[in-house]
Structures are given as C-alpha cells and as structure tokens.
Design a protein around this motif. Structure first.
Motif, PDB file in Angstrom:
ATOM      1  N   ILE A   1       0.976  -1.280  -0.286  1.00 32.74           N
ATOM      2  CA  ILE A   1      -0.543   0.222   0.298  1.00 32.74           C
ATOM      3  C   ILE A   1       0.688   1.199   0.214  1.00 32.74           C
ATOM      4  O   ILE A   1       0.766   2.297  -1.197  1.00 32.74           O
ATOM      5  CB  ILE A   1      -0.695   0.128   1.350  1.00 32.74           C
ATOM      6  CG1 ILE A   1      -1.959  -0.852   0.511  1.00 32.74           C
ATOM      7  CG2 ILE A   1      -1.655   1.325   1.274  1.00 32.74           C
ATOM      8  CD1 ILE A   1      -2.472  -0.803  -0.181  1.00 32.74           C
ATOM      9  N   GLY A   2       2.076   1.201   0.548  1.00 29.05           N
ATOM     10  CA  GLY A   2       2.683   2.758   1.216  1.00 29.05           C
ATOM     11  C   GLY A   2       3.454   2.442  -0.965  1.00 29.05           C
ATOM     12  O   GLY A   2       4.359   3.881  -1.081  1.00 29.05           O
ATOM     13  N   ALA A   3       3.818   1.620  -1.185  1.00 31.85           N
ATOM     14  CA  ALA A   3       4.317   1.357  -2.085  1.00 31.85           C
ATOM     15  C   ALA A   3       3.622   2.746  -3.444  1.00 31.85           C
ATOM     16  O   ALA A   3       4.077   2.166  -4.170  1.00 31.85           O
ATOM     17  CB  ALA A   3       5.270  -0.039  -2.753  1.00 31.85           C
ATOM     18  N   LEU A   4       2.822   1.453  -3.473  1.00 36.74           N
ATOM     19  CA  LEU A   4       1.486   1.834  -4.374  1.00 36.74           C
ATOM     20  C   LEU A   4       1.022   3.220  -4.548  1.00 36.74           C
ATOM     21  O   LEU A   4       1.241   4.211  -5.200  1.00 36.74           O
ATOM     22  CB  LEU A   4       0.058   0.460  -4.426  1.00 36.74           C
ATOM     23  CG  LEU A   4       0.782  -0.701  -5.250  1.00 36.74           C
ATOM     24  CD1 LEU A   4      -0.380  -1.052  -4.920  1.00 36.74           C
ATOM     25  CD2 LEU A   4       1.453  -0.226  -6.907  1.00 36.74           C
ATOM     26  N   PHE A   5       0.495   3.754  -3.142  1.00 32.46           N
ATOM     27  CA  PHE A   5       0.114   5.053  -2.897  1.00 32.46           C
ATOM     28  C   PHE A   5       1.696   6.065  -2.916  1.00 32.46           C
ATOM     29  O   PHE A   5       0.923   7.357  -3.570  1.00 32.46           O
ATOM     30  CB  PHE A   5      -0.575   5.366  -1.384  1.00 32.46           C
ATOM     31  CG  PHE A   5      -1.573   5.078  -1.483  1.00 32.46           C
ATOM     32  CD1 PHE A   5      -2.361   4.042  -3.003  1.00 32.46           C
ATOM     33  CD2 PHE A   5      -2.807   4.881  -0.374  1.00 32.46           C
ATOM     34  CE1 PHE A   5      -4.072   3.944  -3.047  1.00 32.46           C
ATOM     35  CE2 PHE A   5      -4.346   3.843  -0.340  1.00 32.46           C
ATOM     36  CZ  PHE A   5      -4.415   4.042  -1.549  1.00 32.46           C
ATOM     37  N   GLY A   6       2.146   5.653  -2.490  1.00 31.12           N
ATOM     38  CA  GLY A   6       3.675   6.767  -2.858  1.00 31.12           C
ATOM     39  C   GLY A   6       3.806   7.057  -3.988  1.00 31.12           C
ATOM     40  O   GLY A   6       4.664   7.312  -4.187  1.00 31.12           O
ATOM     41  N   ALA A   7       3.963   5.806  -5.330  1.00 28.97           N
ATOM     42  CA  ALA A   7       4.415   6.300  -5.975  1.00 28.97           C
ATOM     43  C   ALA A   7       3.654   6.680  -6.715  1.00 28.97           C
ATOM     44  O   ALA A   7       4.013   7.423  -7.702  1.00 28.97           O
ATOM     45  CB  ALA A   7       5.137   4.218  -6.522  1.00 28.97           C
ATOM     46  N   GLY A   8       2.506   6.510  -6.493  1.00 27.74           N
ATOM     47  CA  GLY A   8       1.251   7.112  -7.488  1.00 27.74           C
ATOM     48  C   GLY A   8       1.728   9.130  -6.956  1.00 27.74           C
ATOM     49  O   GLY A   8       1.610   9.730  -7.403  1.00 27.74           O
ATOM     50  N   ILE A   9       1.750   8.901  -6.099  1.00 26.05           N
ATOM     51  CA  ILE A   9       1.977  10.605  -5.173  1.00 26.05           C
ATOM     52  C   ILE A   9       3.298  10.951  -6.461  1.00 26.05           C
ATOM     53  O   ILE A   9       3.289  12.083  -6.122  1.00 26.05           O
ATOM     54  CB  ILE A   9       1.973  11.071  -4.014  1.00 26.05           C
ATOM     55  CG1 ILE A   9       0.792   9.717  -2.698  1.00 26.05           C
ATOM     56  CG2 ILE A   9       2.376  12.336  -3.944  1.00 26.05           C
ATOM     57  CD1 ILE A   9       0.432  10.724  -1.815  1.00 26.05           C
ATOM     58  N   PHE A  10       4.753  10.165  -6.298  1.00 28.90           N
ATOM     59  CA  PHE A  10       5.620  11.009  -6.718  1.00 28.90           C
ATOM     60  C   PHE A  10       5.847  11.273  -7.968  1.00 28.90           C
ATOM     61  O   PHE A  10       6.317  12.412  -8.299  1.00 28.90           O
ATOM     62  CB  PHE A  10       6.667  10.020  -6.419  1.00 28.90           C
ATOM     63  CG  PHE A  10       7.914   9.844  -6.480  1.00 28.90           C
ATOM     64  CD1 PHE A  10       9.143  10.638  -6.144  1.00 28.90           C
ATOM     65  CD2 PHE A  10       8.674   9.497  -7.397  1.00 28.90           C
ATOM     66  CE1 PHE A  10      10.349  10.686  -5.953  1.00 28.90           C
ATOM     67  CE2 PHE A  10       9.825   9.943  -8.863  1.00 28.90           C
ATOM     68  CZ  PHE A  10      10.729  10.937  -7.352  1.00 28.90           C
ATOM     69  N   VAL A  11       4.850   9.854  -9.220  1.00 29.73           N
ATOM     70  CA  VAL A  11       4.855  10.381  -9.972  1.00 29.73           C
ATOM     71  C   VAL A  11       4.100  11.551 -10.273  1.00 29.73           C
ATOM     72  O   VAL A  11       3.860  12.433 -11.511  1.00 29.73           O
ATOM     73  CB  VAL A  11       3.976   8.937 -10.464  1.00 29.73           C
ATOM     74  CG1 VAL A  11       3.770   9.407 -12.333  1.00 29.73           C
ATOM     75  CG2 VAL A  11       5.418   7.769 -10.412  1.00 29.73           C
ATOM     76  N   THR A  12       2.927  11.818  -9.661  1.00 29.85           N
ATOM     77  CA  THR A  12       2.070  12.145 -10.375  1.00 29.85           C
ATOM     78  C   THR A  12       2.530  13.831  -9.944  1.00 29.85           C
ATOM     79  O   THR A  12       1.663  15.323 -10.096  1.00 29.85           O
ATOM     80  CB  THR A  12       0.318  11.915  -9.505  1.00 29.85           C
ATOM     81  OG1 THR A  12       0.145  12.465  -8.035  1.00 29.85           O
ATOM     82  CG2 THR A  12      -0.228  10.654 -10.168  1.00 29.85           C
ATOM     83  N   THR A  13       3.058  13.864  -8.607  1.00 35.58           N
ATOM     84  CA  THR A  13       3.744  15.558  -8.262  1.00 35.58           C
ATOM     85  C   THR A  13       4.760  15.408  -8.799  1.00 35.58           C
ATOM     86  O   THR A  13       5.290  16.412  -9.187  1.00 35.58           O
ATOM     87  CB  THR A  13       3.756  15.309  -6.553  1.00 35.58           C
ATOM     88  OG1 THR A  13       4.368  14.115  -6.475  1.00 35.58           O
ATOM     89  CG2 THR A  13       2.396  15.206  -6.374  1.00 35.58           C
ATOM     90  N   VAL A  14       6.448  14.836  -8.164  1.00 35.82           N
ATOM     91  CA  VAL A  14       7.329  15.424  -8.247  1.00 35.82           C
ATOM     92  C   VAL A  14       8.013  14.880 -10.071  1.00 35.82           C
ATOM     93  O   VAL A  14       8.714  15.951 -11.106  1.00 35.82           O
ATOM     94  CB  VAL A  14       8.104  14.014  -7.604  1.00 35.82           C
ATOM     95  CG1 VAL A  14       9.838  14.416  -8.076  1.00 35.82           C
ATOM     96  CG2 VAL A  14       8.401  14.047  -6.026  1.00 35.82           C
ATOM     97  N   VAL A  15       6.969  13.986 -10.685  1.00 34.12           N
ATOM     98  CA  VAL A  15       7.806  14.276 -12.074  1.00 34.12           C
ATOM     99  C   VAL A  15       6.951  14.429 -12.783  1.00 34.12           C
ATOM    100  O   VAL A  15       7.520  15.185 -13.672  1.00 34.12           O
ATOM    101  CB  VAL A  15       7.692  11.901 -12.666  1.00 34.12           C
ATOM    102  CG1 VAL A  15       7.878  11.625 -14.313  1.00 34.12           C
ATOM    103  CG2 VAL A  15       8.724  11.482 -11.235  1.00 34.12           C
ATOM    104  N   ALA A  16       5.504  14.523 -12.862  1.00 35.03           N
ATOM    105  CA  ALA A  16       5.084  15.496 -13.452  1.00 35.03           C
ATOM    106  C   ALA A  16       4.759  16.992 -13.481  1.00 35.03           C
ATOM    107  O   ALA A  16       5.158  17.601 -14.579  1.00 35.03           O
ATOM    108  CB  ALA A  16       3.145  15.457 -13.083  1.00 35.03           C
ATOM    109  N   GLY A  17       5.483  17.490 -12.279  1.00 39.89           N
ATOM    110  CA  GLY A  17       5.982  18.731 -11.723  1.00 39.89           C
ATOM    111  C   GLY A  17       7.500  19.059 -12.872  1.00 39.89           C
ATOM    112  O   GLY A  17       7.268  20.523 -13.433  1.00 39.89           O
TER     113      GLY A  17
END
Length: 511
Positions: A121-137
């Motif tokens: 759960i931590g990996a999926l949600f954490g990767a989701g936040i990371f990709v949609t914020t850090v990478v997209a940003g």
C-alpha cells in the motif's frame, strides 16, 4: 502483525536476539533466498550488527538497480509485432508491464502475504504521489506544454476510481474474490476505453521503444563473416570501446561495478529487437540462452524450491532442466547459421520476457524482505518504508526516462506515461497479489487495521488527483512552470506530514 511481533527482538538483550528470531515463526522469511533477520542478529557478533545492516542495505540497492537496468521494451515490442497488436493495445498492456514491472512485482510479492500488505500500500500510494507530483512537476518545469484534454481526463478519472476502490477496501479491512477480479476487470475496461478513444477521436497514443544506431558510420563497406567465438565474445561484452574512451573516470568506475551483473543478464536473458535488421540474432549467445534461461527459471522461482525438488528422491529438477536445455540448444545450433535468424526467432522474445519477469520477481522479493528487516530493526512501519525507499527505488528509473523524453520535445508522451503506468501498477499489482494470497490461504483476504499514516497517504494522493482534475482544465490544459513548482511543493508538504505522522508528532489525539 509481523513487524509488531518481530519488533520485540529489539527489546531483548543482544545474546537473546538470535534465539528469538530462530524460534519465532513470524520472523521467518521462507520466500526469500536469505533470512535477513537471522543474518542481522546471528551471522556476526552483536557489536557488528550495524555492519550487517549496511550489507543488507547494499544488497537492497543492488536489487533496485536490477529493476532499473532491465528493459522489457525490445522483447515486448517483438511480441506485440508478432501478435499484430495495435500501438494502443500494446501501450496499455505489454509496454505498460515493461515500464511498471518493478512496481507490479513488488506489489504482487508484498500483497501475497498479509503481514507485508502495508508495504505494498505504501509503495503503490507513495509511487502514485511521487509520479503525479514530482515527475509530472519536473516535466512541466523542463518543457511547459498543453496536455491533450481527453486522454488526461480519462487517465485521471480511472486512477481516481482505482484509488477510491482501494481506500474502501482498506477501510473495510477485507477483500473478496469478486472484488479482486474487479481490479483486473477495471483494467480491461480501461484498455477498451483507450482503444475506443483511438477509433472515435482519431488520437492514437503510441509507446515506442526507440533504439538508436550510434555506430552506423563504423559499419564496414564490405560484408565479412565473423567466427562463432568472436560473435559470442562480442555479444557478452557490455562495453562499447568508442563510448568508453569518451566517458569520464567516474562513469568508467561505475561501469566496472555494473559489468558483472550486466554480463549475467546477457547470459540468461535473450533479447529480440525488431528495430534491428537481424532482430539481434546472435547464434552462439542465443543457443547459450536456451541452457541458462530455463535454469534461471527453476532455480529462481519461489527461491529455488522447485529446482531443488528430487524426482523419485534421486534426480533433481534442475539437472533435468539442464539436460533439456542442452538438447534444445544443440538442435538450434545445428540447424541455424550465424548470419540469418531462424523463422522461430520471435519465440526467443517470449523466453526473454519470462526470464526477465522471474529475475525482477526474485529481486522484488529480496527488496521486500530487506525492507521488512529494516522495519524491525529501526521500528519503522511498512507504510513508511513503502512510500519512501520502495516507491523511490521503483520510480526513479521512470522519472529520469520521462524527464529525458520531455527534454527531447515529447512532454505529452512523458505525462501520458506518468498516469498510464500507475493505473496499471495499482490495478494489476493489487489484483494479482490478492489472487495469489487467495489461492494459498482463504477466499477472503484480511488486511491489518489501517493506521493514520495510511489515511495520510490515501488522502494526499486523492487530493493531488482532485487538484489536477480541477486546476489543469482551469488553465486550459496548459501545464506551465508555475504548476510544476506547485506540484513539487505539494509533494514536499506531503512528505513532511508523513514523516511527522510516522514519528508521532501528528496523531489522532492532536487532530
């Protein structure tokens, strides 16, 4: 329960820790090659425990590096071409698996056991936040652009649905077989929607693995015939002498460290590249792959449990696999030539795909086990380890790839990869992982009670998606530098809140 029970070991004296780990069933790590808890507390004297932990972390970094250097793209492209799949179907199925393999395998391994579901759960949600914020940003900062409206809204809506479904299941604490199949069914609906969008709106999104030929000017004017031994040696050489001469000493030092692992992968993973004229046919190496690849499968799958099985208590399975590989390799070697690939060369892409998947699955299993050990030693929750180390390790390769694609002038492709990959990771990772647990245990999977950090994760991810769903259309779907800075600040605030929650500065009593 796993971390809670095993964390008791840190309250014992150094002398008693080894005995506790050996005699406590919840501290066993039967699915990994190494029991890292025993390695930490029993291998070396107590005063050298920090050294053991450092070695385990180094292994973890190496395993994550395995994720980053694997490229499914050539083999998956060859499979897609052989099956005559359109770019849209290949992009959201095979190529999505190639890009999201580390996340999917990590989630599948973690979800297949109740005590590591929090890590997933931590990996999926954490990767989701990371990709949609850090990478997209980062993509928005590097190359401001106007995103395609319909694909963007489609991907955000489907991902929001997947996150909402997961939050509901975490709140209930159980998931049934029908709900598990619903994850896979939702992904099928997503694929159908992508195909329908392509035909209705004529906006075909394609994921292409581009292989640039950097040495065409060095090709000989006249053809020549290489010997079998020279082909084998050149195929196993991971260093291009021209590139080696141009690089700095730091790059060379890192390359020397990486070379043994790269040679191992060349020996065991056949690669079919449809973009090359000869489709990357290397007769001696491909024949050698027929011997090594099946051995890797039986000796790696489920930590070698099946490979060591004795047939009639006399003949091991790995020996039978070796004989079969030798027989198959001899047939291919005697019926082919060095210059022309055989008609069945495409089958090597399927073998390469299977071996790559097993390698990554084994690496994911070890990473999950090491992170588990770190959680016990440092009294950290699985959720925190998942949203930081595991999520960063799995997403770092995609981050560099997406930013590089944006710099090359393809920001739309980069932002599509951001959202398309995490949809695949969430739906397939949870679906397959829970199915595996159901096949091994009970028809209903029960999760550990979700803590405050889980809801911080879910709330932050949901908020980031809702803000993107509202703000991007308000700006006429233009993703500029100001929006990129906003996304990076959002992730920094989220990470700060998550760390404060983990270490007890934010708790339910203070809300």
């Amino acid at each position: 329960m796993f971390v809670i029970v095993c964390a008791i070991v840190m309250n014992l004296s150094a002398v008693d820790r080894c005995a506790f780990v050996k005699t406590t069933p919840d501290c066993s790590m039967e699915d990994s090659f190494i029991n890292y808890l025993k390695m930490t507390f029993c291998l070396l004297p107590p005063e050298l425990t920090p050294l053991t932990i450092t070695l385990c972390v180094s292994v973890c970094v190496l395993r994550i590096y395995v994720f980053s250097i694997f490229s499914f793209c050539p083999n998956l492209s060859a499979i897609s071409s052989s099956l005559r799949l359109t770019h849209n179907v290949a992009g959201v199925t095979f190529l999505a698996l190639g890009n999201g393999a580390p996340d999917v395998f990590s989630a599948t391994v973690a979800f297949s056991h109740p005590h590591t579901a929090g890590l997933a759960i931590g990996a999926l949600f954490g990767a989701g936040i990371f990709v949609t914020t850090v990478v997209a940003g980062a993509v928005s900062l590097v190359k401001p652009f106007t995103v395609a409206s319909r694909p963007f809204l489609r991907d955000v809506i489907f991902y929001m649905a997947a996150v909402f479904w997961t939050v509901v299941i975490l709140y209930r604490g159980t998931i049934s077989l029908g709900e598990t199949l619903g994850y896979l069914g939702l992904y099928v609906v997503y694929v159908i929607t992508v195909i329908a969008s392509a035909y209705i709106y004529k906006s075909i999104q394609s994921s292409v693995c581009v292989c640039a030929c950097i040495d065409s000017e060095y090709c000989p004017l006249l053809p020549y015939c290489e010997s079998t031994s020279s082909i084998l040696l050149s195929s196993l050489n991971p260093v291009d002498s021209r590139i080696w001469r141009r690089k700095s000493w730091r790059w060379r030092a890192i390359k020397i460290v990486k070379m043994p692992l790269e040679v191992l992968l060349l020996l065991t993973v056949p690669v079919v590249d449809p973009d090359k004229e000869d489709r990357n046919w290397r007769r001696p190496l491909n024949c050698l792959n027929l011997i090594t690849a099946p051995l890797v499968c039986v000796l790696t799958f489920r930590s070698g449990e099946y490979g060591m099985y004795q047939i009639e208590d006399q003949f091991p399975v790995w020996a039978l696999t070796l004989l079969f590989g030798l027989f198959l390799s001899a047939i291919v070697f005697l019926t082919t030539t060095n210059n022309h690939p055989p008609p069945y060369h495409s089958l090597f892409s399927l073998l390469g795909f299977v071996v790559s998947a097993i390698w990554i699955s084994a690496a994911a299993l070890e990473v999950v086990s090491i992170l588990h050990m770190l959680g016990v030693v440092f009294s950290l929750s699985n959720n925190l380890l998942g949203l930081t180390l595991l999520a960063w390790g799995n997403s770092i390769g995609d981050s560099f790839s997406d930013v590089t694609i944006a710099r090359q002038g393809y920001p739309q492709m980069a932002i599509s990869a951001c959202f398309g990959g995490i949809i695949f990771n969430m739906l397939i990772g949870v679906g397959i992982g829970c199915l595996m647990q159901m096949f091994n245990n009970e028809p209903v999977v029960t999760f550990e009670p979700a803590g405050l950090l889980t809801w911080v994760l879910a709330g932050s991810l949901g908020l980031s998606l809702v803000l993107s769903f509202i703000l991007v259309p308000l700006h006429c779907f233009h993703m500029g530098r100001s929006y990129g800075i906003f996304l990076l600040l959002f992730y920094a605030v989220f990470l700060l809140v998550a760390l404060l929650t983990e270490f007890g500065f934010i708790h339910t009593g203070s809300l």
